[in-house]
Each structure stands twice: as C-alpha cells, then as structure tokens.
Design a protein around this motif. Structure first.
Motif, PDB file in Angstrom:
ATOM      1  N   LEU A 189       0.822  -1.211   0.000  1.00  0.00           N
ATOM      2  CA  LEU A 189       0.000   0.000   0.000  1.00  0.00           C
ATOM      3  C   LEU A 189       0.858   1.264   0.000  1.00  0.00           C
ATOM      4  O   LEU A 189       0.523   2.253  -0.664  1.00  0.00           O
ATOM      5  CB  LEU A 189      -0.934   0.002   1.210  1.00  0.00           C
ATOM      6  CG  LEU A 189      -2.057  -1.044   1.186  1.00  0.00           C
ATOM      7  CD1 LEU A 189      -2.841  -1.021   2.489  1.00  0.00           C
ATOM      8  CD2 LEU A 189      -2.994  -0.824   0.002  1.00  0.00           C
ATOM      9  N   GLU A 190       1.948   1.247   0.732  1.00  0.00           N
ATOM     10  CA  GLU A 190       2.834   2.419   0.756  1.00  0.00           C
ATOM     11  C   GLU A 190       3.395   2.727  -0.621  1.00  0.00           C
ATOM     12  O   GLU A 190       3.687   3.891  -0.937  1.00  0.00           O
ATOM     13  CB  GLU A 190       3.974   2.198   1.745  1.00  0.00           C
ATOM     14  CG  GLU A 190       3.525   2.280   3.202  1.00  0.00           C
ATOM     15  CD  GLU A 190       4.624   1.903   4.178  1.00  0.00           C
ATOM     16  OE1 GLU A 190       4.506   2.278   5.358  1.00  0.00           O
ATOM     17  OE2 GLU A 190       5.594   1.222   3.759  1.00  0.00           O
ATOM     18  N   VAL A 195       0.353   6.543  -6.081  1.00  0.00           N
ATOM     19  CA  VAL A 195       0.020   6.516  -7.508  1.00  0.00           C
ATOM     20  C   VAL A 195      -1.495   6.627  -7.687  1.00  0.00           C
ATOM     21  O   VAL A 195      -1.989   7.367  -8.557  1.00  0.00           O
ATOM     22  CB  VAL A 195       0.557   5.225  -8.170  1.00  0.00           C
ATOM     23  CG1 VAL A 195       0.200   5.199  -9.657  1.00  0.00           C
ATOM     24  CG2 VAL A 195       2.061   5.098  -7.974  1.00  0.00           C
ATOM     25  N   ALA A 196      -2.228   5.896  -6.858  1.00  0.00           N
ATOM     26  CA  ALA A 196      -3.696   5.966  -6.916  1.00  0.00           C
ATOM     27  C   ALA A 196      -4.184   7.372  -6.585  1.00  0.00           C
ATOM     28  O   ALA A 196      -5.097   7.895  -7.242  1.00  0.00           O
ATOM     29  CB  ALA A 196      -4.297   4.944  -5.947  1.00  0.00           C
ATOM     30  N   GLU A 197      -3.579   8.002  -5.585  1.00  0.00           N
ATOM     31  CA  GLU A 197      -3.954   9.382  -5.214  1.00  0.00           C
ATOM     32  C   GLU A 197      -3.745  10.340  -6.382  1.00  0.00           C
ATOM     33  O   GLU A 197      -4.598  11.194  -6.664  1.00  0.00           O
ATOM     34  CB  GLU A 197      -3.114   9.851  -4.024  1.00  0.00           C
ATOM     35  CG  GLU A 197      -3.485   9.221  -2.709  1.00  0.00           C
ATOM     36  CD  GLU A 197      -2.538   9.650  -1.596  1.00  0.00           C
ATOM     37  OE1 GLU A 197      -2.962   9.608  -0.427  1.00  0.00           O
ATOM     38  OE2 GLU A 197      -1.378  10.012  -1.884  1.00  0.00           O
ATOM     39  N   ARG A 229      -7.764  -1.408  11.134  1.00  0.00           N
ATOM     40  CA  ARG A 229      -6.300  -1.493  11.045  1.00  0.00           C
ATOM     41  C   ARG A 229      -5.842  -1.269   9.606  1.00  0.00           C
ATOM     42  O   ARG A 229      -4.863  -0.558   9.365  1.00  0.00           O
ATOM     43  CB  ARG A 229      -5.834  -2.855  11.559  1.00  0.00           C
ATOM     44  CG  ARG A 229      -4.323  -3.036  11.527  1.00  0.00           C
ATOM     45  CD  ARG A 229      -3.894  -4.330  12.190  1.00  0.00           C
ATOM     46  NE  ARG A 229      -2.452  -4.512  12.104  1.00  0.00           N
ATOM     47  CZ  ARG A 229      -1.787  -5.539  12.628  1.00  0.00           C
ATOM     48  NH1 ARG A 229      -2.451  -6.482  13.298  1.00  0.00           N
ATOM     49  NH2 ARG A 229      -0.475  -5.628  12.497  1.00  0.00           N
ATOM     50  N   LEU A 230      -6.553  -1.869   8.668  1.00  0.00           N
ATOM     51  CA  LEU A 230      -6.217  -1.731   7.252  1.00  0.00           C
ATOM     52  C   LEU A 230      -6.227  -0.257   6.832  1.00  0.00           C
ATOM     53  O   LEU A 230      -5.299   0.232   6.171  1.00  0.00           O
ATOM     54  CB  LEU A 230      -7.212  -2.558   6.427  1.00  0.00           C
ATOM     55  CG  LEU A 230      -7.247  -2.493   4.899  1.00  0.00           C
ATOM     56  CD1 LEU A 230      -8.044  -1.339   4.351  1.00  0.00           C
ATOM     57  CD2 LEU A 230      -5.862  -2.546   4.281  1.00  0.00           C
ATOM     58  N   VAL A 234      -2.183   3.009   5.662  1.00  0.00           N
ATOM     59  CA  VAL A 234      -1.881   4.215   4.883  1.00  0.00           C
ATOM     60  C   VAL A 234      -3.161   5.040   4.944  1.00  0.00           C
ATOM     61  O   VAL A 234      -4.155   4.698   4.305  1.00  0.00           O
ATOM     62  CB  VAL A 234      -1.505   3.887   3.429  1.00  0.00           C
ATOM     63  CG1 VAL A 234      -1.278   5.172   2.642  1.00  0.00           C
ATOM     64  CG2 VAL A 234      -0.268   2.999   3.370  1.00  0.00           C
ATOM     65  N   ASP A 235      -3.137   6.101   5.720  1.00  0.00           N
ATOM     66  CA  ASP A 235      -4.361   6.870   5.977  1.00  0.00           C
ATOM     67  C   ASP A 235      -4.621   7.837   4.826  1.00  0.00           C
ATOM     68  O   ASP A 235      -4.169   8.985   4.839  1.00  0.00           O
ATOM     69  CB  ASP A 235      -4.239   7.625   7.301  1.00  0.00           C
ATOM     70  CG  ASP A 235      -5.576   8.197   7.749  1.00  0.00           C
ATOM     71  OD1 ASP A 235      -6.590   7.934   7.074  1.00  0.00           O
ATOM     72  OD2 ASP A 235      -5.612   8.902   8.768  1.00  0.00           O
ATOM     73  N   SER A 236      -5.323   7.332   3.828  1.00  0.00           N
ATOM     74  CA  SER A 236      -5.591   8.109   2.624  1.00  0.00           C
ATOM     75  C   SER A 236      -6.963   7.729   2.087  1.00  0.00           C
ATOM     76  O   SER A 236      -7.369   6.561   2.177  1.00  0.00           O
ATOM     77  CB  SER A 236      -4.532   7.805   1.557  1.00  0.00           C
ATOM     78  OG  SER A 236      -4.970   8.200   0.272  1.00  0.00           O
TER      79      SER A 236
END
Length: 356
Positions: A189-190, A195-197, A229-230, A234-236
C-alpha cells in the motif's frame, strides 16, 4: 448509489451486454482482463478494447475487479518490487480510461473458497455452498480438482497458472504469519497508494471469503477491527474498501450495517448479497431477500441510504435459477432479481424521506 454489474467479457460470459442493458438502473460494467496473469502489466490496447465494447451500450467502465496481486508481494519476497512496478503502471493506464475504483484482495493462494458450486436449495435452485467440516478435513488438492471440472469459463481466483504452482505456494506460506501478511500489505500500500492518489483512484480491498483461515493459511481482512487497522496502514482516501456483505456476513459476529455506518467515507464499492449461515459454520448463498438468509439486506441498504452513499454497488453472487447454464454464482436471472430487490428497498427509503 451507482448500480453496476460484473461482466467477464465477450466469449467468457454467458451474459451479454444486451441483456445487462435491460436491467433497470444499471449504468456500468465491472470488468477485468482475466487472462492477464497476476503480476503482469495490463496492455493499454486491451483496456481500450473493453471501453470500446461497453460504449455503444452506454456503460461506463469505472470499476475494475480485480487487478490481482502477485503472490510474491503477499509473501514479501525480494521479487515483489518488480510486480509492484507493473501494478503501478497498470493503475496509470486504467486512469486513462476513467477508472475510479480498483477492487483487489490480499488472500494467500486461494481467493473465495466453497465446497459445492451447485448445492440445491429448497426451491430447486442451486447456489454456492461452504461446508466447514469438509474444508477442515479436506486436502486442498481435492478442491482444485472440483474447480478444474468446470473448465468452460474462467474462475477468477482459481486461474490455471495459480493452481499449477499450488504445492510450491503452500510450502512458501508455511512460516508466514498474520503479522507477516500485515507487514507485506503495508509495504504494498505504501508503494501504490501515492500513484492511486495522483490519479484519483480508490484502491478498494475486498474482504477474505470466508473471513477466517482456510487450510491453515493466514487471512487478515476479516472483521471490523481488522478493517480499521487496514485503513490506518496508509491513511488516505485512496486506501478504501470493497464492503462485501456476503463475505463478511458468513461470520455471524460481523454486523454489516454497523460497518457501513462506521466506514462510510472509505467505502468505494459495495457488494450486497445474502447468505444463510448454519450453527455448525456451514453457509449457503441465497436470494437477496432478507427473509431467505441470515442477513437483513433491507437494513444494510438502509445503512447505505442513511450515510448518503453515492459509490458503486453490485448485486454480487446469485443463485442458478430457471435452468440457466452459467458461471457459478454469476448468472443473469438471480442477479437481475437482486438488483430489483435493492432498488425496491432504496426507492422506498427515498419516498419515505420525501414524505417526512
């Protein structure tokens, strides 16, 4: 809510776009390049071909399900970086055709697991069935043989290239713990969320199906606490959820409407279906109607309505009814009935709001 319908592509689906077009309220197809092996970069010309096929029917292709994650990423092997780079480039290409949501999962080896693809229900229809005692005492290779006996259509999550490496995969996961899997998911995820953002895409993880360990393999996307937790890994906003009522609902401890309300701003994609759960841990998929299963689908739809959900919804699996010959769980008739049940609930809630 935006209603969509999963379609496996011309020549790989018994359902046609002409038929989907006739289901009220469906505005897009949920698709994937199912023949591209996990870990490979998706070719842009193939992506554009899907867009070109859907366009004459007025369908968008906003939702992809799934861009599969290579096992080396889940295992945390040194080779994972190569496959993550391919994943990033695939995200960039999907953005070019307006994709908004990419559904994926992080289940080791097996995707969804069932013991009978055509278990008979009281009304004579058949549906996907999970017999817990059989799984607890089954050699996983027996399950592979059952899946392989249905060779006419691809079975996502059970691709031939995955199955032929099954012995090596079980060996590779022998010492992988849940914490190892969490660490490997965080690393993935990191790398991909930025890239998704950049392309305004939501990476929407699908829960494990069923939401517990199968054949001793670790599973982590299983309950409310783990979803929390998921989302913190990555808090986005791009680190999002595919909230599947049927997958999570096969564990009676999971309260789906509660999850809808808690994770309202992070649900990008909703799979809504019913499941009847038995005391011994078995479960079978049923019609969408609340009284036919163990889940209160009307209450789940109300939860989505209460939060003002504007994301994508699909009816998920259906029974096999009226002698339809189709991919297990993915015929036309019962999923179309499911859509009308969901719309009926939604429209009644809309009317009540207007009358209030």
């Amino acid at each position: 809510m935006k209603m969509v319908f999963r379609w496996y592509g011309a020549g790989n689906d018994t359902v046609t776009l002409e038929q989907i077009k006739q289901i009220p309220g469906v505005e897009g197809i949920v698709w994937a390049l199912h023949d591209v092996p996990a870990g490979e970069e998706w070719p842009l010309d193939r992506i554009l071909e899907v867009q070109k096929t859907a366009h004459p029917y007025g369908f968008h292709i906003d939702v992809v399900e799934s861009v599969n994650v290579h096992e080396d990423i889940k295992l945390g092997l040194p080779t994972r970086d190569k496959y993550i780079e391919n994943y990033k480039r695939t995200i960039e290409k999907l953005a070019q055709v307006g994709v908004k949501v990419i559904c994926y999962n992080f289940m080791p080896v097996f995707d969804w697991t069932r013991t009978n693809l055509f278990e008979k229900l009281e009304d004579g229809s058949t549906a996907l069935f999970f017999e817990k005692a059989k799984i607890d005492n089954m050699d996983p290779f027996e399950l592979v043989d059952q899946i392989a006996s249905n060779p006419d259509l691809t079975m996502p999550g059970w691709e031939p290239e995955r199955l032929k490496h099954l012995p090596q995969l079980f060996q590779a996961y022998r010492n992988v713990t849940e914490e190892n899997l969490w660490s490997n998911l965080k690393y993935f995820l990191e790398q991909i969320i930025p890239v998704a953002e950049l392309h305004d895409i939501k990476m929407a993880i699908h829960p494990d199906d069923p939401p517990w360990s199968v054949f001793g393999l670790p599973r982590i996307i299983t309950n409310k606490e783990n979803l929390r937790r998921l989302l913190k890994l990555v808090d986005s906003p791009s680190n999002a959820l595919t909230l599947c009522s049927g997958s999570l609902g096969s564990n009676p401890k999971n309260n789906i409407s509660e999850m809808v309300r808690e994770f309202a701003d992070r649900i990008a994609f909703a799979h809504i279906r019913n499941v009847r759960v038995y005391e011994n841990g078995d479960f079978i998929e049923t019609s969408h109607r609340s009284s036919d299963g163990s889940l209160d689908i009307s209450e789940i739809v109300k939860a989505y309505h209460d939060i003002g959900f504007t994301g994508y919804v699909r009816p998920d699996h259906g029974r096999h009814i009226w002698n339809e010959k189709c991919r297990p769980g993915y015929g036309l008739y019962d999923r179309a009935l499911g859509i009308m049940y969901l719309w009926g609930n939604w429209d009644a809630l809309e009317r009540s709001k207007k009358d209030a």
